[in-house]
Write a protein that holds these residues in place. Structure first.
Motif, short mmCIF file in Angstrom:
data_model
loop_
_atom_site.label_atom_id
_atom_site.label_comp_id
_atom_site.label_asym_id
_atom_site.label_seq_id
_atom_site.Cartn_x
_atom_site.Cartn_y
_atom_site.Cartn_z
N ARG A 104 0.96 -1.48 0.25
CA ARG A 104 0.08 -0.22 -0.05
C ARG A 104 0.92 1.30 0.30
O ARG A 104 1.12 2.59 -0.57
CB ARG A 104 -0.66 -0.41 1.04
CG ARG A 104 -2.19 -1.24 0.68
CD ARG A 104 -2.86 -0.80 1.84
NE ARG A 104 -3.25 -1.81 3.41
CZ ARG A 104 -2.42 -0.77 4.20
NH1 ARG A 104 -2.42 -0.10 4.35
NH2 ARG A 104 -2.37 -1.74 5.08
N ALA A 105 2.23 1.24 0.41
CA ALA A 105 2.87 2.35 0.83
C ALA A 105 3.28 2.98 -0.95
O ALA A 105 3.59 3.77 -0.99
CB ALA A 105 4.47 2.20 2.04
N ALA A 106 3.71 1.70 -1.19
CA ALA A 106 4.02 1.87 -2.54
C ALA A 106 3.05 2.10 -3.63
O ALA A 106 3.75 3.04 -4.38
CB ALA A 106 4.61 0.32 -3.62
N VAL A 107 2.22 1.80 -3.44
CA VAL A 107 0.89 2.31 -4.98
C VAL A 107 0.71 4.12 -4.40
O VAL A 107 1.13 4.81 -4.59
CB VAL A 107 -0.20 1.36 -4.64
CG1 VAL A 107 -1.12 2.80 -5.19
CG2 VAL A 107 -0.02 0.67 -4.80
N GLN A 108 0.67 3.93 -2.55
CA GLN A 108 0.62 5.33 -2.19
C GLN A 108 1.88 6.58 -2.40
O GLN A 108 1.64 7.99 -2.88
CB GLN A 108 0.68 5.42 -1.35
CG GLN A 108 0.00 6.98 -0.12
CD GLN A 108 -0.81 7.02 1.17
OE1 GLN A 108 0.20 5.49 1.43
NE2 GLN A 108 -1.28 7.62 1.81
N ALA A 109 3.17 6.30 -2.87
CA ALA A 109 3.71 7.16 -2.47
C ALA A 109 4.31 7.82 -4.50
O ALA A 109 4.56 8.22 -4.97
CB ALA A 109 5.08 5.92 -2.52
N THR A 110 3.33 6.77 -5.65
CA THR A 110 3.28 7.25 -6.47
C THR A 110 2.04 7.48 -7.50
O THR A 110 1.04 6.82 -6.90
CB THR A 110 3.55 5.65 -7.55
OG1 THR A 110 4.04 4.54 -6.88
CG2 THR A 110 3.71 5.56 -9.09
N ARG A 111 1.79 9.07 -8.17
CA ARG A 111 0.97 9.86 -8.44
C ARG A 111 0.33 8.72 -9.71
O ARG A 111 0.94 7.69 -10.32
CB ARG A 111 1.69 10.87 -9.32
CG ARG A 111 2.27 11.36 -8.53
CD ARG A 111 2.92 13.30 -9.54
NE ARG A 111 1.33 13.55 -9.54
CZ ARG A 111 0.48 14.02 -8.99
NH1 ARG A 111 1.13 14.53 -8.16
NH2 ARG A 111 -0.54 15.10 -9.34
N THR A 112 -1.04 9.00 -9.83
CA THR A 112 -1.85 7.97 -10.78
C THR A 112 -1.24 8.48 -11.87
O THR A 112 -0.96 6.84 -12.41
CB THR A 112 -3.16 8.60 -10.99
OG1 THR A 112 -3.65 8.35 -9.46
CG2 THR A 112 -4.24 7.66 -11.81
N ASP A 113 -1.12 8.68 -12.43
CA ASP A 113 0.03 9.14 -14.16
C ASP A 113 1.33 8.24 -13.99
O ASP A 113 2.00 7.72 -15.49
CB ASP A 113 0.13 9.75 -14.49
CG ASP A 113 0.53 10.97 -14.06
OD1 ASP A 113 1.32 10.77 -12.80
OD2 ASP A 113 0.47 12.25 -15.14
N ARG A 114 1.87 7.69 -13.24
CA ARG A 114 3.28 7.14 -12.90
C ARG A 114 3.44 5.52 -12.67
O ARG A 114 4.12 4.93 -12.47
CB ARG A 114 4.27 7.40 -11.94
CG ARG A 114 4.84 9.24 -12.59
CD ARG A 114 5.87 8.91 -13.49
NE ARG A 114 5.94 10.64 -13.82
CZ ARG A 114 6.67 11.41 -14.45
NH1 ARG A 114 6.83 10.40 -15.69
NH2 ARG A 114 7.05 12.47 -14.06
N LEU A 115 1.89 4.76 -12.15
CA LEU A 115 2.14 3.47 -11.41
C LEU A 115 2.69 2.70 -12.97
O LEU A 115 1.79 3.12 -13.73
CB LEU A 115 -0.07 3.43 -11.31
CG LEU A 115 0.14 4.33 -10.06
CD1 LEU A 115 -1.78 3.54 -9.24
CD2 LEU A 115 0.87 3.56 -8.98
N ASP A 116 2.89 2.04 -12.77
CA ASP A 116 3.61 1.09 -13.36
C ASP A 116 2.52 -0.53 -13.39
O ASP A 116 3.07 -1.36 -12.89
CB ASP A 116 4.36 0.78 -13.21
CG ASP A 116 4.90 -0.32 -14.40
OD1 ASP A 116 4.74 -0.42 -15.46
OD2 ASP A 116 6.51 -1.58 -14.01
N LEU A 117 1.58 -0.37 -14.25
CA LEU A 117 0.48 -1.43 -14.06
C LEU A 117 0.91 -2.66 -14.85
O LEU A 117 1.73 -2.74 -15.57
CB LEU A 117 -0.75 -0.95 -14.35
CG LEU A 117 -1.85 0.62 -13.08
CD1 LEU A 117 -2.69 -0.16 -14.50
CD2 LEU A 117 -1.90 0.11 -12.64
N VAL A 118 0.56 -3.15 -13.90
CA VAL A 118 1.33 -5.11 -14.56
C VAL A 118 -0.42 -5.72 -14.34
O VAL A 118 -0.01 -6.59 -15.13
CB VAL A 118 2.26 -5.54 -13.93
CG1 VAL A 118 4.09 -4.79 -14.25
CG2 VAL A 118 2.26 -5.96 -12.47
N GLY A 119 -1.52 -4.97 -13.40
CA GLY A 119 -2.69 -5.98 -13.76
C GLY A 119 -3.38 -5.19 -12.99
O GLY A 119 -3.40 -4.53 -12.07
#
Length: 140
Positions: A104-119
């Motif tokens: 959760r901390a890793a996701v929260q530290a990343t802006r929406t447009d910078r999330l490297d989605l894998v799924g």
């Protein structure tokens, strides 16, 4: 003989098409847990074998697994949110963590447009989910 049941809802998982086999399985398991924990109506009844042993319940409907490139995943996330469907997401950063708090901390530290989605996984009305996964292909 029973006939296939048609559902007016759909459960879909969309995976990035360049994941390793173990990553595809791991990501799918994590994502689908988000659907199961949030949408109790998708869970069927417990199973019992002929000897009376009971097993855990599972989804009452199929889970379709799709694949796509990073742009397809980003577009799918946007379409899900536009349609009011809250997706479960898994980012590449989560391969580097080992617990829920760090995830959760890793996701929260990343802006929406910078999330490297894998799924991502979504559940909702069939036609809305079909539009969310538009451009993806059924996973081989």
């Amino acid at each position: 003989m029973t006939h296939p049941r048609r559902f007016d809802t759909k459960i879909a998982v969309l995976l990035r098409d360049d994941l390793l086999a173990w990553q595809r399985l791991n990501v799918t398991a994590f994502l689908i847990s988000g659907i199961a924990s949030t949408h109790g109506e998708v869970i069927g009844k417990a199973y019992t074998d002929a000897d009376g042993l009971t097993y855990l319940p599972m989804f009452r409907q199929p889970v379709l697994v799709f694949a796509g490139d990073p742009e397809t995943l980003a577009a799918a996330r946007g379409r899900a949110l536009q349609r009011g469907l809250a997706p479960a997401i898994f980012t590449s950063d989560l391969f580097l963590t080992s617990n829920d708090e760090d995830n959760r901390a890793a996701v929260q530290a990343t802006r929406t447009d910078r999330l490297d989605l894998v799924g991502l996984a979504v559940y909702g009305p069939k036609n809305a989910v079909d539009k969310v996964v538009k451009g993806a292909v059924l996973h081989p």
